[in-house]
Write a protein that holds these residues in place. Sequence first.
Motif, short mmCIF file in Angstrom:
data_model
loop_
_atom_site.label_atom_id
_atom_site.label_comp_id
_atom_site.label_asym_id
_atom_site.label_seq_id
_atom_site.Cartn_x
_atom_site.Cartn_y
_atom_site.Cartn_z
N THR A 57 -4.95 4.25 -3.76
CA THR A 57 -5.95 5.22 -3.32
C THR A 57 -7.27 4.56 -2.94
O THR A 57 -8.10 5.17 -2.31
CB THR A 57 -6.22 6.26 -4.42
N PHE A 58 -7.46 3.29 -3.34
CA PHE A 58 -8.72 2.59 -3.11
C PHE A 58 -8.43 1.16 -2.69
O PHE A 58 -7.56 0.50 -3.25
CB PHE A 58 -9.55 2.59 -4.40
N PHE A 59 -9.17 0.67 -1.68
CA PHE A 59 -9.02 -0.70 -1.22
C PHE A 59 -10.39 -1.21 -0.80
O PHE A 59 -11.16 -0.48 -0.18
CB PHE A 59 -8.06 -0.77 -0.04
N ALA A 60 -10.72 -2.43 -1.18
CA ALA A 60 -12.01 -3.01 -0.80
C ALA A 60 -11.75 -4.33 -0.09
O ALA A 60 -10.87 -5.10 -0.48
CB ALA A 60 -12.87 -3.24 -2.03
N GLY A 61 -12.53 -4.60 0.95
CA GLY A 61 -12.40 -5.84 1.69
C GLY A 61 -13.31 -5.84 2.90
O GLY A 61 -14.20 -4.99 3.03
N VAL A 62 -13.08 -6.78 3.78
CA VAL A 62 -13.87 -6.85 5.00
C VAL A 62 -13.17 -6.05 6.09
O VAL A 62 -11.97 -5.80 6.03
CB VAL A 62 -14.08 -8.33 5.45
N ALA A 63 -13.94 -5.62 7.09
CA ALA A 63 -13.39 -4.81 8.17
C ALA A 63 -12.21 -5.51 8.86
O ALA A 63 -11.26 -4.85 9.27
CB ALA A 63 -14.48 -4.47 9.19
N ALA A 64 -12.27 -6.83 8.94
CA ALA A 64 -11.19 -7.57 9.60
C ALA A 64 -9.86 -7.43 8.86
O ALA A 64 -8.80 -7.63 9.44
CB ALA A 64 -11.57 -9.05 9.70
N MET A 65 -9.89 -7.06 7.58
CA MET A 65 -8.66 -6.85 6.82
C MET A 65 -8.05 -5.48 7.14
O MET A 65 -6.83 -5.32 7.09
CB MET A 65 -8.94 -6.93 5.31
N LEU A 66 -8.89 -4.51 7.43
CA LEU A 66 -8.39 -3.16 7.67
C LEU A 66 -7.73 -3.02 9.04
O LEU A 66 -6.75 -2.30 9.17
CB LEU A 66 -9.50 -2.13 7.51
N ARG A 67 -8.22 -3.71 10.04
CA ARG A 67 -7.65 -3.59 11.39
C ARG A 67 -6.14 -3.90 11.41
O ARG A 67 -5.36 -3.09 11.90
CB ARG A 67 -8.40 -4.45 12.40
N ASP A 103 2.36 0.93 13.90
CA ASP A 103 3.60 0.41 14.47
C ASP A 103 4.83 0.86 13.68
O ASP A 103 5.89 1.06 14.25
CB ASP A 103 3.59 -1.12 14.52
N THR A 104 4.70 0.98 12.38
CA THR A 104 5.84 1.30 11.53
C THR A 104 5.85 2.75 11.05
O THR A 104 6.72 3.13 10.27
CB THR A 104 5.87 0.38 10.29
N ALA A 105 4.89 3.53 11.50
CA ALA A 105 4.74 4.93 11.08
C ALA A 105 4.66 5.03 9.56
O ALA A 105 5.24 5.91 8.94
CB ALA A 105 5.86 5.79 11.64
N SER A 106 3.94 4.10 8.95
CA SER A 106 3.78 4.08 7.50
C SER A 106 2.87 5.22 7.05
O SER A 106 1.92 5.58 7.73
CB SER A 106 3.17 2.75 7.05
N ASP A 107 3.16 5.74 5.88
CA ASP A 107 2.38 6.83 5.31
C ASP A 107 1.29 6.25 4.42
O ASP A 107 1.55 5.79 3.31
CB ASP A 107 3.30 7.74 4.50
N LEU A 108 0.06 6.27 4.91
CA LEU A 108 -1.08 5.80 4.13
C LEU A 108 -1.92 6.97 3.63
O LEU A 108 -3.10 6.82 3.32
CB LEU A 108 -1.96 4.86 4.98
N SER A 109 -1.31 8.13 3.50
CA SER A 109 -2.06 9.33 3.13
C SER A 109 -2.64 9.26 1.72
O SER A 109 -3.56 10.00 1.40
CB SER A 109 -1.19 10.57 3.28
N SER A 110 -2.12 8.39 0.86
CA SER A 110 -2.68 8.28 -0.49
C SER A 110 -4.01 7.53 -0.50
O SER A 110 -4.81 7.68 -1.41
CB SER A 110 -1.70 7.57 -1.42
N LEU A 111 -4.27 6.72 0.53
CA LEU A 111 -5.50 5.94 0.62
C LEU A 111 -6.68 6.88 0.88
O LEU A 111 -6.71 7.60 1.86
CB LEU A 111 -5.39 4.91 1.75
N ARG A 112 -7.63 6.89 -0.04
CA ARG A 112 -8.76 7.80 0.05
C ARG A 112 -10.08 7.09 0.33
O ARG A 112 -11.00 7.68 0.87
CB ARG A 112 -8.91 8.60 -1.25
N MET A 140 0.82 -1.19 0.00
CA MET A 140 0.00 0.00 0.00
C MET A 140 0.86 1.25 0.00
O MET A 140 0.56 2.20 -0.72
CB MET A 140 -0.92 0.02 1.22
N VAL A 141 1.89 1.24 0.80
CA VAL A 141 2.74 2.42 0.91
C VAL A 141 3.56 2.60 -0.37
O VAL A 141 3.58 3.69 -0.95
CB VAL A 141 3.68 2.30 2.14
N ARG A 142 4.21 1.54 -0.82
CA ARG A 142 5.08 1.63 -1.99
C ARG A 142 4.31 2.01 -3.25
O ARG A 142 4.74 2.86 -4.03
CB ARG A 142 5.82 0.31 -2.20
N GLU A 143 3.14 1.42 -3.44
CA GLU A 143 2.35 1.65 -4.65
C GLU A 143 1.45 2.87 -4.54
O GLU A 143 0.85 3.27 -5.53
CB GLU A 143 1.51 0.41 -4.97
N ARG A 144 1.34 3.45 -3.35
CA ARG A 144 0.52 4.65 -3.10
C ARG A 144 -0.92 4.46 -3.58
O ARG A 144 -1.49 5.30 -4.26
CB ARG A 144 1.15 5.89 -3.76
#
Length: 63
Positions: A7-17, A25-34, A1-5
């Motif tokens: 913007t959209f992801f679909a799945g179940v709530a259990a995948m997002l947690r 934990d890793t201070a990853s930048d997910l700011s591209s995810l909209r 997600m971080v490397r490819e930047r």
Amino acid sequence: MVRERITFFAGVAAMLRPILLKAEDTASDLSSLRLFVMGGSPVPEGFTAEVRRRLPGINPGNV
């Protein structure tokens, strides 16, 4: 997600947690995810608010 930047992801709530926890934990930048669309299983009460708090730029859509 971080490397490819992505913007959209679909799945179940259990995948997002784990994604949120790993990013925290890793201070990853997910700011591209909209948009994260959750469907296929129940979304726990309060989870949408948690996603909005942790990723302020995201629009978590429930399907």
